[in-house]
Motif scaffolding. Structure first.
Motif, short mmCIF file in Angstrom:
data_model
loop_
_atom_site.label_atom_id
_atom_site.label_comp_id
_atom_site.label_asym_id
_atom_site.label_seq_id
_atom_site.Cartn_x
_atom_site.Cartn_y
_atom_site.Cartn_z
N ILE A 192 0.85 -1.19 0.00
CA ILE A 192 0.00 0.00 0.00
C ILE A 192 0.88 1.23 0.00
O ILE A 192 1.84 1.34 0.78
N ASP A 193 0.58 2.17 -0.88
CA ASP A 193 1.37 3.38 -1.02
C ASP A 193 0.45 4.59 -0.95
O ASP A 193 -0.75 4.50 -1.25
N ASP A 194 1.00 5.72 -0.56
CA ASP A 194 0.22 6.95 -0.47
C ASP A 194 0.25 7.65 -1.82
O ASP A 194 1.14 8.43 -2.11
N HIS A 195 -0.74 7.37 -2.66
CA HIS A 195 -0.78 7.93 -4.01
C HIS A 195 -1.31 9.36 -3.98
O HIS A 195 -2.25 9.68 -3.27
N GLU A 196 -0.71 10.19 -4.80
CA GLU A 196 -1.16 11.58 -4.92
C GLU A 196 -2.44 11.60 -5.74
O GLU A 196 -2.52 11.01 -6.81
N ILE A 197 -3.44 12.28 -5.23
CA ILE A 197 -4.74 12.35 -5.89
C ILE A 197 -4.96 13.76 -6.43
O ILE A 197 -4.98 14.72 -5.67
N GLU A 198 -5.10 13.87 -7.74
CA GLU A 198 -5.45 15.15 -8.38
C GLU A 198 -6.76 14.96 -9.13
O GLU A 198 -6.92 13.99 -9.87
N PHE A 199 -7.66 15.89 -8.95
CA PHE A 199 -9.00 15.75 -9.54
C PHE A 199 -9.08 16.45 -10.90
O PHE A 199 -8.56 17.55 -11.09
N HIS A 200 -9.76 15.77 -11.82
CA HIS A 200 -10.00 16.29 -13.15
C HIS A 200 -11.46 16.00 -13.50
O HIS A 200 -12.21 15.50 -12.67
N LYS A 201 -11.85 16.29 -14.74
CA LYS A 201 -13.23 16.08 -15.16
C LYS A 201 -13.28 15.16 -16.38
O LYS A 201 -12.48 15.28 -17.30
N TRP A 202 -14.21 14.24 -16.36
CA TRP A 202 -14.58 13.45 -17.54
C TRP A 202 -16.00 13.88 -17.89
O TRP A 202 -16.95 13.37 -17.33
N PHE A 243 -9.86 10.86 -11.21
CA PHE A 243 -8.46 11.00 -10.80
C PHE A 243 -7.65 9.88 -11.45
O PHE A 243 -8.22 9.01 -12.09
N PHE A 244 -6.33 9.89 -11.28
CA PHE A 244 -5.42 9.01 -12.02
C PHE A 244 -5.55 9.29 -13.52
O PHE A 244 -5.82 8.40 -14.33
N LYS A 245 -5.39 10.56 -13.87
CA LYS A 245 -5.57 11.01 -15.25
C LYS A 245 -4.55 10.37 -16.18
O LYS A 245 -3.37 10.24 -15.85
N ALA A 246 -5.01 10.00 -17.38
CA ALA A 246 -4.14 9.40 -18.39
C ALA A 246 -3.25 10.48 -19.00
O ALA A 246 -3.74 11.53 -19.43
N PRO A 247 -1.92 10.26 -19.09
CA PRO A 247 -1.03 11.29 -19.63
C PRO A 247 -0.97 11.32 -21.16
O PRO A 247 -0.47 12.26 -21.73
N GLU A 248 -1.40 10.26 -21.83
CA GLU A 248 -1.35 10.19 -23.29
C GLU A 248 -2.62 9.57 -23.83
O GLU A 248 -3.61 9.50 -23.12
N ARG A 249 -2.59 9.09 -25.10
CA ARG A 249 -3.81 8.63 -25.73
C ARG A 249 -4.49 7.53 -24.94
O ARG A 249 -3.89 6.53 -24.56
N SER A 250 -5.77 7.73 -24.69
CA SER A 250 -6.58 6.74 -24.00
C SER A 250 -8.03 7.07 -24.32
O SER A 250 -8.44 8.23 -24.28
N ASP A 251 -8.81 6.03 -24.66
CA ASP A 251 -10.22 6.26 -24.99
C ASP A 251 -11.03 6.65 -23.76
O ASP A 251 -12.14 7.18 -23.89
#
Length: 413
Positions: A46-56, A62-70
């Motif tokens: 278990i790791d302390d993952h950084e959570i950043e919020f975005h919109k779909w 969260f866990f936004k894709a950095p490159e092409r992803s459907d």
């Protein structure tokens, strides 16, 4: 029509396939439907993952894709993070009862506590798949509604200990609540019924919603009573499990509707087994449905105790102090033990609302919260579960509990 499908980790086999296909990984292999992977599902520990919020579109992610992803984020890792209660394994500040503080959750910080977010993500993923592959995959719309009643004390005066009644007697005099004082005296002398004597009305209420007054496998409305059978302590100070009237009432209620066990506040491994045996002896049936007192599950501690007891269903996944979806889903799911990286047979039924969290609001405010939550659950064909404390139906109590009870089961939302 059922379509065959296959999972594969063989790249050449995947690339050579000419039909419908999609991949999940660090990068796409071609022009397939592709979902980017953060890698959380492959991690050990278990790791302390950084959570950043975005919109779909309209939904937070969260866990936004950095490159092409459907899909613009790792929907599988994010859903896993929410449903396993990953964040509750991390160091945390607890509330006065030693419970996880909902204000620390990402659902509150991300302003999606009132959304069954994982369910909404899945629905939107289904829409994308249908568009991509020109299919008509859909889920049957079916809303289930359950009111779960936590019986911390079955009687207010009758059957309670001498000390408890003496304390209440003193408080009534000190606060000059002579009407309550007289009612307590009348109840103790058998002149009036105990104010908590309301289970018959509650049973009649739910039976009137069932066809011919019987619960069928297709019934969408249900009610469950969870009975406290632990030893007396400073938190659980209701009626003793040894009370003959209490035990008889448990059997009577079990003849008409579902019942289960409410574990006491102080409950170690030994007490979990002891209280389970008490329940089976009193109810004359095997233990199936459980909940923790005041929803104190202290993930994963309490759930780990239950795993060894067989195939149980637990109804503790929710917040007493705040409306919303603790695990961001309205569907039952199996407890996944992150410490041992294994799915267990313990089935968790998350509740969306504890009436305590809205009981201080005006009636219209209470209805608005119920309506908002129920609409969201209906959108995703989920299970709308609302928790009550048995004492909230006290006779003579100025409360909207019964009015809201009817509103919860209403088909029109």
């Amino acid at each position: 029509m059922i379509q065959e499908f296959k999972f594969t980790t063989d790249v050449s086999e995947f690339v050579s396939h000419s039909g419908v296909k999609f991949s999940y990984g660090s990068k796409p292999l071609g022009e397939e439907f592709f979902i980017w992977s953060k890698g959380l599902l492959d991690e050990n520990g278990i790791d302390d993952h950084e959570i950043e919020f975005h919109k779909w579109e309209e939904l937070p992610v969260f866990f936004k894709a950095p490159e092409r992803s459907d899909i613009p984020f790792d929907i599988f890792s994010a859903s896993f993070y929410l449903i396993t209660r990953y964040e509750e394994y991390l160091p945390q500040v607890k509330d006065d009862l030693g419970r996880y503080n909902p204000k620390e959750s990402i659902a509150v910080r991300g302003d999606f506590i009132l959304l069954p977010l994982a369910d909404l993500w899945v629905r939107k993923l289904l829409e994308r798949l249908n568009r991509k592959f020109n299919t008509v995959l859909k889920r049957k719309q079916h809303l289930r509604t359950t009111v779960a009643i936590e019986v911390t004390s079955f009687f207010k005066y009758k059957g309670r200990g001498i000390i408890d009644n003496a304390v209440m007697f003193y408080v009534h005099i000190k606060q000059m609540k002579f009407r309550y004082l007289l009612r307590q005296i009348f109840v103790l002398f058998g002149i009036k019924l105990d104010p908590f004597h309301n289970y018959e009305q509650l049973i009649d209420f739910i039976r009137n919603r069932w066809k011919h007054g019987r619960k069928l496998s297709t019934t969408s409305d249900n009610m469950i009573f969870f009975f406290h059978l632990g030893n007396y302590n400073r938190v659980d100070n209701g009626i003793s499990y040894r009370s003959r009237k209490y035990r008889e009432a448990i059997k009577q209620i079990g003849d008409y509707t579902d019942i289960g066990l409410r574990y006491s506040f102080y409950c170690d491994d030994k007490e979990v087994k002891t209280q389970g045996k008490r329940y089976e002896q009193i109810a004359n049936r095997s233990l199936q449905k459980t909940m923790a007192a005041y929803s104190k599950i202290a993930t994963p501690g309490h759930y780990k105790r239950l795993v060894d007891l067989g195939s149980l269903e637990d109804y503790s996944m929710g917040y007493e102090t705040m409306p919303g979806f603790r695990a961001s889903t309205s569907h039952p799911f199996y407890f996944y033990d992150l410490d041992y990286e294994v799915q267990t047979p313990l089935l968790i039924h998350p509740y969306a609302l504890h009436y305590k969290s809205i009981s201080g609001n005006m009636l219209n405010g209470q209805k608005q919260v119920v309506q908002q939550l129920k609409r969201r659950v209906e959108e995703v064909s989920g299970h709308f579960i609302v928790m009550y404390d048995y004492a909230q139906f006290e006779q003579g109590l100025k409360s909207h509990a019964t009015t809201i009870l009817t509103f919860i089961y209403d088909k029109e939302v």
